[in-house]
Write a protein that holds these residues in place. Structure first.
Motif: not given
Length: 191
Positions: A129-148
């Motif tokens: 479950w922790d890994a699933e939560t991290y994957q959600t965070s990673i997806n969000f962070n990578e999307e923000c970094l790509a946009r920026d």
């Protein structure tokens, strides 16, 4: 009751050591994205200061030209054109460096010990479950970094093309377009 998706992966058959390592890798990746984010903000602010300085210098040259300075004669429109490109580049850099809600690694312990299903479940499921939560965070962070990153590349191209835009403006002014621009500027009270 836990908020974990019942349709998510089944972690019960995964050995505890593997589930723990998968979770740890998610935390490591999230921490690395935080480091990358800080570096991109620093780079954007450095470039913003450069383009702000270039904007100021080109506006100064445009004002000097408009005031009749022989040193800057005929550079009113080209200077203001370059200033516009530099200013837009600066704005994009500052936009790229704005605060965004990136997800940091780790969790609030209260979320874990307050979740009875998490605490009572097998360790591999909890790590999963922790890994699933991290994957959600990673997806969000990578999307923000790509946009920026796209903002930053646009800012760089604007700054690179500022001298070319000034040159085109200078050529257009020499071809008679400058008289029209000056007339509009005088009408609007800029010149």
């Amino acid at each position: 009751m836990s908020e974990h998706d019942v349709n998510g992966p089944d972690w019960t058959g995964v050995p505890e050591a593997i589930a723990k390592e998968i979770s740890r890798q998610g935390e490591v990746r999230t921490a690395a994205l935080m480091t990358i984010s800080l570096a991109t903000v620093q780079r954007a602010m450095t470039f913003a200061s450069i383009t702000a300085t270039a904007t100021t210098a080109t506006v100064g040259a445009g004002i000097a030209s408009a005031s009749g300075s022989p040193l800057f004669a005929g550079l009113t429109a080209p200077a203001f054109t370059a200033a516009l490109f530099f200013w837009l580049s600066c704005i994009l850099c500052v936009t790229q460096a704005r605060p965004i809600p990136l997800h940091a690694p780790g969790k609030h312990p209260q979320l874990l010990y307050g979740d009875t299903e998490y605490m009572a479940g097998p360790a591999q499921r909890s790590f999963g479950w922790d890994a699933e939560t991290y994957q959600t965070s990673i997806n969000f962070n990578e999307e923000c970094l790509a946009r920026d990153g796209r903002h930053m590349m646009t800012a760089i191209w604007l700054a690179v093309f500022a001298p070319a835009a000034a040159l085109i403006s200078w050529v257009a002014e020499g071809a008679g377009v400058g008289a029209w621009v000056a007339a509009v500027g005088q009408h609007l009270g800029f010149l």
